[in-house]
Design an enzyme around this catalytic site. Structure first.
Site, PDB file in Angstrom:
ATOM      1  N   HIS A   5     -63.622   9.391  -4.981  1.00  0.00           N
ATOM      2  CA  HIS A   5     -64.472   8.679  -4.018  1.00  0.00           C
ATOM      3  C   HIS A   5     -65.898   8.485  -4.539  1.00  0.00           C
ATOM      4  O   HIS A   5     -66.621   7.613  -4.043  1.00  0.00           O
ATOM      5  CB  HIS A   5     -64.542   9.441  -2.691  1.00  0.00           C
ATOM      6  CG  HIS A   5     -63.273   9.451  -1.917  1.00  0.00           C
ATOM      7  ND1 HIS A   5     -62.562   8.308  -1.639  1.00  0.00           N
ATOM      8  CD2 HIS A   5     -62.572  10.474  -1.364  1.00  0.00           C
ATOM      9  CE1 HIS A   5     -61.486   8.632  -0.936  1.00  0.00           C
ATOM     10  NE2 HIS A   5     -61.465   9.940  -0.770  1.00  0.00           N
ATOM     11  N   ASP A  39     -53.420   9.726  -4.482  1.00  0.00           N
ATOM     12  CA  ASP A  39     -54.071  10.381  -3.356  1.00  0.00           C
ATOM     13  C   ASP A  39     -53.904   9.504  -2.112  1.00  0.00           C
ATOM     14  O   ASP A  39     -53.899   8.278  -2.195  1.00  0.00           O
ATOM     15  CB  ASP A  39     -55.551  10.567  -3.677  1.00  0.00           C
ATOM     16  CG  ASP A  39     -56.283  11.444  -2.670  1.00  0.00           C
ATOM     17  OD1 ASP A  39     -56.530  12.614  -2.974  1.00  0.00           O
ATOM     18  OD2 ASP A  39     -56.614  10.932  -1.580  1.00  0.00           O
ATOM     19  N   HIS A  86     -55.897   8.815   0.162  1.00  0.00           N
ATOM     20  CA  HIS A  86     -57.096   8.026   0.428  1.00  0.00           C
ATOM     21  C   HIS A  86     -57.384   7.101  -0.749  1.00  0.00           C
ATOM     22  O   HIS A  86     -57.155   7.458  -1.904  1.00  0.00           O
ATOM     23  CB  HIS A  86     -58.304   8.940   0.661  1.00  0.00           C
ATOM     24  CG  HIS A  86     -58.123   9.900   1.789  1.00  0.00           C
ATOM     25  ND1 HIS A  86     -57.737  11.213   1.585  1.00  0.00           N
ATOM     26  CD2 HIS A  86     -58.247   9.748   3.125  1.00  0.00           C
ATOM     27  CE1 HIS A  86     -57.647  11.820   2.754  1.00  0.00           C
ATOM     28  NE2 HIS A  86     -57.946  10.956   3.707  1.00  0.00           N
ATOM     29  N   ASP A 110     -52.566  15.034  -0.978  1.00  0.00           N
ATOM     30  CA  ASP A 110     -52.757  14.957   0.468  1.00  0.00           C
ATOM     31  C   ASP A 110     -51.856  13.937   1.140  1.00  0.00           C
ATOM     32  O   ASP A 110     -51.960  13.718   2.349  1.00  0.00           O
ATOM     33  CB  ASP A 110     -54.222  14.701   0.823  1.00  0.00           C
ATOM     34  CG  ASP A 110     -54.857  13.614  -0.027  1.00  0.00           C
ATOM     35  OD1 ASP A 110     -54.148  13.000  -0.834  1.00  0.00           O
ATOM     36  OD2 ASP A 110     -56.070  13.379   0.115  1.00  0.00           O
TER      37      ASP A 110
END
Length: 655
Positions: free
Chosen positions: A151, A191, A193, A284
């Protein structure tokens, strides 16, 4: 630098050449923690449990074990601004209130006096492993690092990330080490996200193909916005080299991810022909993750990784990103390292098929990218994409149910942190609700819902006397179409020490596998299957705005055939077993209780049996009396008997 294990992985054994797999672990990275001891999903135990599980499995002895290596500022500045690097570096010297102030100004991070050192180690360790793989000193590697990185943007820390570890490593290989011959890099980000930072850093770079599969929900899932859309394909010379596969909903599992692999990533990877693969390995999307809400298994991760091993001569560098269920990340990491070692065939199977929404996304991505990648030009067969998708029911073991029962407490803690709210795609939600609203079931209640005013709280919202907080109610607030009573051979008992709604005292459960002489009185409400799902959501402490049902049409067929169906443990930790009691007027009778493994924990004393609090017991009494089943004295005796009798499980009992 600890090179323990190197001799055990070089050379041959029984004529078989062992792959040299590097593992990076440094306990120093565990010092990065919340400054005031607050609970947080990105916690030190994330990497500890991975390392300990690899050691227990005997895997570390067969790998090249490396200590952490700090990144150089010059390498960090290949993708980050000088000001950003200096800000992270100087955080070590800040006083606590200054660190808190800095953290409050950025998105979803925390700082302490060890944050800078951990961030430097995380980035530098990924660079170190990538360099060794590119040199041929290692065949592949796994950097077990934190904080994560994908991120982090050029001038901003966000989403638990400070430096973009994978992006730093990719730029280092391409720009600082041309002598290593790495000219094309495939970055795969699985991931849950979207890797917004990585995407921006290589937006115009045709040397790096960035592939991200993530939950997006029309921009409502973190990090939000349009960045994760499949229309974001890169610009200039990098146009076509950014591929996003954005899921429309949660609960995507092995079948969905493997479909994206087979019909997007693998064909494109063949055309691109990378020299090395850098894998942003967030776990995740795994079953049980409190932030991800997807259902990928360790087997699923291992198959995805195995498919990537066919490229770049297996030169793969995994860098840990997210993953917040300790059990899931430990098991998934072990499964992946075993694939890197290539010493055993992958064990497992999956009979799931993808969601219809998955095929919609895959088709949209292929259509958008086919101008750049001819392998995506052909239309998928209608037979493939029109497979009937079952309701996703995961038959998981509750051997770790006590930890899972705390999931909602963790979610409550997370809601207080600086994390974006995950919104729901109401268009998806409307679709399943429309289908299930056409199907009636009898909901058989044996607890407080036997009293109609209490049950209507789950349908129309509100609360009754004794409840500490109101219910949100169902989406469809229509009252029951009918009410009747029945008696069934189930063992009524009361368990748990307290609940959020009733405070101290046990609540009602039943054991369906019991002595036929045990009889439980139940009030039956005729409601829609949509409303039954909303009752299930609320009984398990969830909101009712889920993008998919917890118990759908396929599950209804299964429960009528098998008698009971366990639900996904992390969505239904309290009432995770739906039981079919028969039919009433050709309409199935369903009740909900805890799973059999939790009943065993009640019987053994691992989970406490507790008599109900007076306010809770009064709702049962009022239901039984107003339903004409008992007098008040008889109802009190019925409840006292259920609360005091031993609970028998296979001949054992708990007093």
């Amino acid at each position: 630098m600890n090179m323990a294990g190197k001799t055990s992985v070089n050379g041959e054994s029984n004529g078989k050449v062992h792959r040299k797999v590097g593992l990076v672990y440094d306990e120093t990275m565990c010092k990065h923690d919340t400054p005031h001891g607050e609970a947080h999903p990105e916690r030190p135990d994330r990497i500890r449990v991975i390392w300990e599980n690899l050691q227990l499995a005997g895997v570390t002895q067969r790998c090249v074990v490396l200590g952490g290596t700090k990144a150089e500022d010059a390498h960090l500045q290949l993708v980050h601004t000088k000001d950003h690097v200096n800000l992270v570096k100087s955080s070590t010297n800040k006083k606590d209130y200054q660190s808190d102030r800095i953290a409050s100004l950025v998105n979803s991070i925390y700082l302490n006096r060890s944050t800078s050192e951990a961030a430097y180690l995380a980035a530098g360790s990924v660079v170190e492993v990538a360099e060794k793989v590119a040199k041929g000193e290692l065949d592949s590697g796994f950097a077990i690092v934190r904080p994560p990185g994908h991120h982090a943007e050029a001038d901003e820390a966000m989403g638990f990330c400070f430096f973009n570890n994978v992006a730093v490593a990719a730029s280092y290989l391409l720009d600082e080490r041309p002598d290593l011959g790495v000219k094309k890099i495939l970055i795969v980000d699985w991931d849950v996200h979207h890797g917004n930072g990585t995407q921006k850093m290589f937006w115009e770079d045709p040397r790096v193909l960035v592939f991200s599969v993530h939950r997006r929900e029309d921009g409502g899932f973190y990090p939000g916005g349009d960045a994760g859309s499949y229309n974001m394909v890169g610009e200039g010379p990098g146009e076509g080299f950014n591929i996003n596969v954005p899921w429309e909903q949660g609960r995507c599992g092995d079948a969905d991810y493997l479909a994206a692999w087979d019909h997007i990533l693998i064909p494109v990877a063949k055309e691109f022909n990378p020299d090395i693969i850098l894998l942003s390995a967030g776990f995740d999307a795994a079953i049980g993750d409190p932030l991800g809400g997807c259902r990928v298994t360790p087997y699923g991760y291992s198959v995805m990784l195995k498919k990537l091993m066919e490229f770049a001569q297996g030169k793969i560098v995994m860098a840990l990103e997210g993953g917040y269920n300790l059990d899931s990340i430990a098991k998934s990491s072990l499964a992946c390292v075993q694939v890197l070692l290539e010493d055993n065939p992958i064990q497992g199977s999956s009979e799931e098929i993808p969601f219809m929404s998955t095929w919609r996304v895959i088709q949209a991505v292929r259509k958008r990218l086919c101008a750049y990648w001819p392998s995506l030009a052909d239309e998928l067969s209608s037979k493939l994409i029109n497979q009937k998708t079952p309701t996703p029911i995961v038959l998981t073991s509750n051997s770790n149910s006590e930890a899972k029962d705390n999931a909602h407490e963790l979610l409550d803690q997370l809601s207080k942190l600086n994390i974006e709210t995950h919104k729901v795609d109401t268009k998806v939600s409307t679709s399943w609700r429309s289908d299930l609203s056409k199907v009636d079931v009898w909901y058989a209640s044996f607890g407080s819902n036997m009293w109609k005013p209490r049950f209507l709280c789950y349908i129309q919202g509100g609360q009754v006397e004794g409840m500490t907080k109101p219910c949100v109610g169902s989406m469809d607030k229509s009252p029951p179409k009918g009410i009747t009573w029945g008696t069934y051979p189930n063992r009524l008992f009361f368990g748990r020490e307290s609940t959020n709604v009733w405070g101290k005292g046990g609540v009602a459960f039943t054991n369906p596998l019991t002595n036929p002489n045990d009889q439980t009185h139940m009030c039956l409400y005729r409601i829609t299957l949509e409303q039954f799902n909303d009752v299930l959501f609320q009984e398990n402490g969830l909101n009712v705005d889920f993008a998919s049902p917890i118990f759908g049409l396929t599950a209804l067929q299964l429960v009528e055939k098998n008698g009971s169906t366990p639900l996904e443990a992390d969505l239904a930790p309290w009432y995770g077993n739906v039981v079919c009691l028969g039919r009433e007027g050709d309409v199935p009778i369903l009740t909900m209780t805890c799973t059999l493994s939790v009943i065993e924990k009640f019987a053994s004393g691992e989970v406490p049996l507790s008599p109900p609090a007076k306010a809770y017991a009064n709702t049962l009494i009022r239901g039984l009396v107003e339903g004409g089943i008992f007098s008040e004295e008889e109802a009190e005796a019925y409840i006292d008997d259920a609360a005091s009798k031993p609970l028998y499980i296979n001949g054992a009992s708990r007093f």
